[in-house]
Design a protein around this motif. Structure first.
Motif, PDB file in Angstrom:
ATOM      1  N   PRO A 195       0.794  -1.236   0.000  1.00 47.39           N
ATOM      2  CA  PRO A 195       0.000   0.000   0.000  1.00 47.39           C
ATOM      3  C   PRO A 195       0.828   1.290   0.000  1.00 47.39           C
ATOM      4  CG  PRO A 195      -0.767  -1.537   1.688  1.00 47.39           C
ATOM      5  CD  PRO A 195       0.554  -2.026   1.219  1.00 47.39           C
ATOM      6  N   LEU A 196       2.143   1.196   0.210  1.00 52.60           N
ATOM      7  CA  LEU A 196       2.966   2.400   0.273  1.00 52.60           C
ATOM      8  C   LEU A 196       3.025   3.096  -1.082  1.00 52.60           C
ATOM      9  CD1 LEU A 196       6.046   1.152   2.362  1.00 52.60           C
ATOM     10  CD2 LEU A 196       4.005   2.337   3.195  1.00 52.60           C
ATOM     11  N   GLU A 197       3.215   4.401  -1.037  1.00 52.10           N
ATOM     12  CA  GLU A 197       3.472   5.182  -2.240  1.00 52.10           C
ATOM     13  C   GLU A 197       4.977   5.193  -2.504  1.00 52.10           C
ATOM     14  OE1 GLU A 197       1.211   6.380  -4.213  1.00 52.10           O
ATOM     15  OE2 GLU A 197      -0.475   5.831  -2.907  1.00 52.10           O
ATOM     16  N   PRO A 198       5.392   5.339  -3.762  1.00 55.42           N
ATOM     17  CA  PRO A 198       6.828   5.319  -4.075  1.00 55.42           C
ATOM     18  C   PRO A 198       7.653   6.309  -3.259  1.00 55.42           C
ATOM     19  CG  PRO A 198       5.554   5.138  -6.088  1.00 55.42           C
ATOM     20  CD  PRO A 198       4.566   5.393  -4.995  1.00 55.42           C
ATOM     21  N   HIS A 199       7.072   7.492  -2.954  1.00 62.04           N
ATOM     22  CA  HIS A 199       7.857   8.494  -2.213  1.00 62.04           C
ATOM     23  C   HIS A 199       8.091   8.076  -0.754  1.00 62.04           C
ATOM     24  CE1 HIS A 199       3.729   9.773  -1.070  1.00 62.04           C
ATOM     25  NE2 HIS A 199       4.318  10.139   0.062  1.00 62.04           N
ATOM     26  N   GLN A 200       7.385   7.049  -0.279  1.00 57.73           N
ATOM     27  CA  GLN A 200       7.578   6.582   1.090  1.00 57.73           C
ATOM     28  C   GLN A 200       8.719   5.580   1.216  1.00 57.73           C
ATOM     29  OE1 GLN A 200       3.112   5.681   1.610  1.00 57.73           O
ATOM     30  NE2 GLN A 200       3.758   6.297   3.674  1.00 57.73           N
ATOM     31  N   LEU A 201       9.279   5.191   0.089  1.00 54.62           N
ATOM     32  CA  LEU A 201      10.384   4.236   0.103  1.00 54.62           C
ATOM     33  C   LEU A 201      11.666   4.925  -0.332  1.00 54.62           C
ATOM     34  CD1 LEU A 201      11.382   1.353   0.493  1.00 54.62           C
ATOM     35  CD2 LEU A 201      10.710   0.854  -1.857  1.00 54.62           C
ATOM     36  N   ASN A 202      12.618   4.983   0.574  1.00 56.46           N
ATOM     37  CA  ASN A 202      13.914   5.592   0.299  1.00 56.46           C
ATOM     38  C   ASN A 202      14.893   4.486  -0.068  1.00 56.46           C
ATOM     39  OD1 ASN A 202      16.151   7.356   0.235  1.00 56.46           O
ATOM     40  ND2 ASN A 202      16.595   6.931   2.393  1.00 56.46           N
ATOM     41  N   GLY A 203      15.053   4.247  -1.363  1.00 58.81           N
ATOM     42  CA  GLY A 203      15.918   3.168  -1.815  1.00 58.81           C
ATOM     43  C   GLY A 203      15.109   2.028  -2.402  1.00 58.81           C
ATOM     44  N   GLU A 204      15.573   0.803  -2.176  1.00 58.62           N
ATOM     45  CA  GLU A 204      14.894  -0.354  -2.751  1.00 58.62           C
ATOM     46  C   GLU A 204      14.975  -1.536  -1.797  1.00 58.62           C
ATOM     47  OE1 GLU A 204      16.977  -1.809  -6.295  1.00 58.62           O
ATOM     48  OE2 GLU A 204      18.690  -0.583  -5.727  1.00 58.62           O
ATOM     49  N   ILE A 205      13.998  -2.407  -1.907  1.00 56.04           N
ATOM     50  CA  ILE A 205      13.947  -3.614  -1.080  1.00 56.04           C
ATOM     51  C   ILE A 205      13.762  -4.810  -2.006  1.00 56.04           C
ATOM     52  CG2 ILE A 205      12.749  -4.810   0.781  1.00 56.04           C
ATOM     53  CD1 ILE A 205      11.728  -2.100   1.756  1.00 56.04           C
ATOM     54  N   TRP A 206      14.681  -5.763  -1.925  1.00 57.44           N
ATOM     55  CA  TRP A 206      14.590  -7.001  -2.698  1.00 57.44           C
ATOM     56  C   TRP A 206      14.252  -8.131  -1.722  1.00 57.44           C
ATOM     57  CZ3 TRP A 206      18.186  -7.885  -7.409  1.00 57.44           C
ATOM     58  CH2 TRP A 206      18.299  -6.698  -8.151  1.00 57.44           C
ATOM     59  N   ILE A 207      13.238  -8.917  -2.060  1.00 55.86           N
ATOM     60  CA  ILE A 207      12.745  -9.953  -1.158  1.00 55.86           C
ATOM     61  C   ILE A 207      12.687 -11.286  -1.905  1.00 55.86           C
ATOM     62  CG2 ILE A 207      10.818 -10.679   0.281  1.00 55.86           C
ATOM     63  CD1 ILE A 207      10.071  -7.756   0.631  1.00 55.86           C
ATOM     64  N   VAL A 208      13.258 -12.333  -1.293  1.00 52.40           N
ATOM     65  CA  VAL A 208      13.289 -13.663  -1.915  1.00 52.40           C
ATOM     66  C   VAL A 208      12.784 -14.702  -0.908  1.00 52.40           C
ATOM     67  CG1 VAL A 208      14.663 -15.351  -3.179  1.00 52.40           C
ATOM     68  CG2 VAL A 208      15.317 -12.933  -3.236  1.00 52.40           C
ATOM     69  N   PRO A 209      11.504 -15.090  -0.981  1.00 51.48           N
ATOM     70  CA  PRO A 209      11.031 -16.191  -0.140  1.00 51.48           C
ATOM     71  C   PRO A 209      11.468 -17.532  -0.743  1.00 51.48           C
ATOM     72  CG  PRO A 209       9.263 -15.408  -1.538  1.00 51.48           C
ATOM     73  CD  PRO A 209      10.449 -14.515  -1.822  1.00 51.48           C
ATOM     74  N   ALA A 210      11.402 -18.575   0.063  1.00 55.41           N
ATOM     75  CA  ALA A 210      11.747 -19.929  -0.415  1.00 55.41           C
ATOM     76  C   ALA A 210      12.985 -19.888  -1.295  1.00 55.41           C
ATOM     77  CB  ALA A 210      10.566 -20.542  -1.165  1.00 55.41           C
ATOM     78  N   CYS A 211      14.070 -19.326  -0.744  1.00 51.95           N
ATOM     79  CA  CYS A 211      15.259 -19.037  -1.558  1.00 51.95           C
ATOM     80  C   CYS A 211      16.087 -20.272  -1.895  1.00 51.95           C
ATOM     81  CB  CYS A 211      16.125 -17.988  -0.868  1.00 51.95           C
ATOM     82  SG  CYS A 211      17.047 -18.601   0.565  1.00 51.95           S
ATOM     83  N   ASN A 212      15.676 -21.436  -1.390  1.00 53.34           N
ATOM     84  CA  ASN A 212      16.380 -22.676  -1.719  1.00 53.34           C
ATOM     85  C   ASN A 212      15.342 -23.765  -2.029  1.00 53.34           C
ATOM     86  OD1 ASN A 212      18.047 -24.897  -1.979  1.00 53.34           O
ATOM     87  ND2 ASN A 212      19.178 -24.530  -0.091  1.00 53.34           N
ATOM     88  N   PRO A 213      14.748 -23.712  -3.226  1.00 56.36           N
ATOM     89  CA  PRO A 213      13.637 -24.640  -3.527  1.00 56.36           C
ATOM     90  C   PRO A 213      14.022 -26.109  -3.456  1.00 56.36           C
ATOM     91  CG  PRO A 213      14.344 -23.439  -5.500  1.00 56.36           C
ATOM     92  CD  PRO A 213      15.012 -22.778  -4.340  1.00 56.36           C
ATOM     93  N   LEU A 214      15.266 -26.442  -3.779  1.00 53.75           N
ATOM     94  CA  LEU A 214      15.679 -27.843  -3.686  1.00 53.75           C
ATOM     95  C   LEU A 214      15.625 -28.318  -2.237  1.00 53.75           C
ATOM     96  CD1 LEU A 214      16.786 -30.305  -5.232  1.00 53.75           C
ATOM     97  CD2 LEU A 214      19.086 -29.489  -4.702  1.00 53.75           C
ATOM     98  N   ALA A 215      16.151 -27.514  -1.321  1.00 55.22           N
ATOM     99  CA  ALA A 215      16.151 -27.884   0.093  1.00 55.22           C
ATOM    100  C   ALA A 215      14.743 -27.878   0.672  1.00 55.22           C
ATOM    101  CB  ALA A 215      17.040 -26.928   0.880  1.00 55.22           C
ATOM    102  N   THR A 216      13.922 -26.919   0.272  1.00 54.35           N
ATOM    103  CA  THR A 216      12.566 -26.818   0.797  1.00 54.35           C
ATOM    104  C   THR A 216      11.756 -28.064   0.481  1.00 54.35           C
ATOM    105  OG1 THR A 216      12.637 -24.413   0.524  1.00 54.35           O
ATOM    106  CG2 THR A 216      10.464 -25.402   0.782  1.00 54.35           C
ATOM    107  N   ASN A 217      12.041 -28.708  -0.632  1.00 51.33           N
ATOM    108  CA  ASN A 217      11.275 -29.872  -1.063  1.00 51.33           C
ATOM    109  C   ASN A 217      11.879 -31.210  -0.631  1.00 51.33           C
ATOM    110  OD1 ASN A 217       9.043 -28.663  -2.624  1.00 51.33           O
ATOM    111  ND2 ASN A 217      10.693 -27.814  -3.843  1.00 51.33           N
ATOM    112  N   GLN A 218      12.998 -31.177   0.091  1.00 51.20           N
ATOM    113  CA  GLN A 218      13.583 -32.429   0.584  1.00 51.20           C
ATOM    114  C   GLN A 218      12.701 -33.012   1.691  1.00 51.20           C
ATOM    115  OE1 GLN A 218      17.956 -30.713   0.584  1.00 51.20           O
ATOM    116  NE2 GLN A 218      17.991 -32.844   1.222  1.00 51.20           N
ATOM    117  N   ARG A 219      12.466 -34.299   1.649  1.00 48.39           N
ATOM    118  CA  ARG A 219      11.617 -34.964   2.632  1.00 48.39           C
ATOM    119  C   ARG A 219      12.211 -36.310   3.036  1.00 48.39           C
ATOM    120  NH1 ARG A 219       9.675 -30.780   2.462  1.00 48.39           N
ATOM    121  NH2 ARG A 219       7.487 -30.109   2.399  1.00 48.39           N
TER     122      ARG A 219
END
Length: 373
Positions: free
Chosen positions: A60-84
């Motif tokens: 919901p934030l407006e662009p002027h409310q963000l100073n810089g940038e944010i990079w987000i990576v969920p489940a960053c290791n799909p091979l490990a996440t699926n090991q059972r």
């Protein structure tokens, strides 16, 4: 503000299927870059729930409310996440070479041999210029890893994987890696030298200073070259604190998304982004007070391993303060001889707080039981 969402292929399976990373990029005005990831170890899923709520907060934030940038990576290791294994997620170790997924990352500090010369030649330059020149050196050296991956001989899976993941964060200012214990654990964080004040922004009760390293962890590989450069400048008589930080947040237990741990993780990240002035014009409904935080060191952590095989009866709960000589657990020991099972008590070697407990209470000789800090 909608994120720019991209998928990055990282691994093609024999079946032809491709495992990918999903990257969410929020872009505001000129400013620092924050890199956030979760689930590097396959069973440690709580960070994905934290990220989901953070995405809903940022959108919901407006662009002027963000100073810089944010990079987000969920489940960053799909091979490990699926090991059972049966019903249980494993995913801590690469099944191809047995290495811990969080002990494989490229560390520029181990390759540079002229760091003191670099510091000497930049001794009278401003911090921004020094940071720009040093980052360029790191990036140039890192880019050479690509040549090996593309060569006819190529490289093992771990080297392909680390290249993809580290390429997303080398230019970041603030790196945050969301984990949990693989067992039962408190909510706490790992931090690095000179960053104690920022550690308190996350609102967690405890923090562990990394005064010694297991080697090649994701947060270490990012920040260690900068810490080394700070030490070189100190040798030359100039105190430097680069505006770069790396954090590992440990939020609760593996294979679970505990609502309390999720809430604390979300609130801590929101406060950190606000206090660092990445996110502006937002007030938290539940502000984090400048509370006292228990800070210790990795050299003060004490791990207890079972002296015999048997069944563990815990005598202390998570968060318990223990004193030297206090009983930590009883061990029921079976035998293949003609007498009944025996029971022994294991006591604390020194004072501390129980912050991690093994989930499996059946142990062989030398298996992990609990840890204090």
């Amino acid at each position: 503000m909608q994120p720019n969402i991209t998928s990055i292929p990282i691994l093609q399976l024999a079946s032809g299927d491709v495992l990918s990373l999903q990257v969410y990029r929020f872009q505001g005005g000129t400013g620092p870059k924050v890199y956030l990831q979760a689930n590097l170890h396959g069973a440690e899923i709580v960070g994905n729930a934290v990220i989901h709520q953070l995405l809903k907060w940022l959108t919901p934030l407006e662009p002027h409310q963000l100073n810089g940038e944010i990079w987000i990576v969920p489940a960053c290791n799909p091979l490990a996440t699926n090991q059972r294994s049966h019903y249980f997620s494993t995913g801590r170790f690469n099944p191809y070479d047995g290495k811990d997924w969080n002990r494989i990352f490229w560390d520029y500090e181990k390759e540079t041999e002229d760091l003191l010369d670099f510091a000497r030649s930049h001794l009278h330059l401003d911090a921004e210029t020094v940071q720009r020149h040093y980052r360029a050196r790191i990036q140039t050296q890192f880019d050479r890893l690509r040549d090996k991956l593309r060569s006819p001989a190529s490289a093992p899976l771990s080297e392909h994987y680390r290249f993809h993941l580290q390429s997303l964060c080398l230019d970041a200012n603030y790196l945050i890696d969301l984990h949990s214990t693989s067992n039962q654990g408190l909510d706490y964080l790992y931090y690095f030298s000179g960053r104690e004040d920022s550690a308190k922004l996350f609102g967690l009760d405890s923090g562990i200073l990394l005064d010694r390293y297991d080697g090649d962890a994701f947060d270490e590989a990012f920040i260690k070259p900068w810490l080394a450069l700070e030490r070189c400048f100190a040798q030359l008589g100039r105190e430097f604190r680069f505006d770069l930080e790396a954090w590992t947040l440990e939020l609760g237990a593996g294979m679970q998304m505990n609502p309390i741990s999720v809430h604390r993780g979300v609130l801590g990240l929101q406060n950190y982004l606000i206090q660092k002035k990445i996110v502006q014009g937002v007030v938290l409904p539940q502000p984090i007070s400048k509370q006292q935080m228990y800070l210790t060191r990795t050299s003060q952590v004490k791990k207890y391993y079972s002296p015999y095989g048997g069944m563990v009866y815990p005598k202390v709960a998570l968060g318990t303060s223990v004193q030297q000589g206090q009983v930590l657990y009883q061990l029921l020991i079976f035998n293949k001889q003609s007498y009944c099972p025996t029971q022994i008590e294991v006591v604390a070697e020194r004072d501390g707080i129980v912050y991690d407990l093994a989930s499996n209470q059946a142990v062989n000789t030398g298996e992990y039981v609990l840890a204090t800090f």
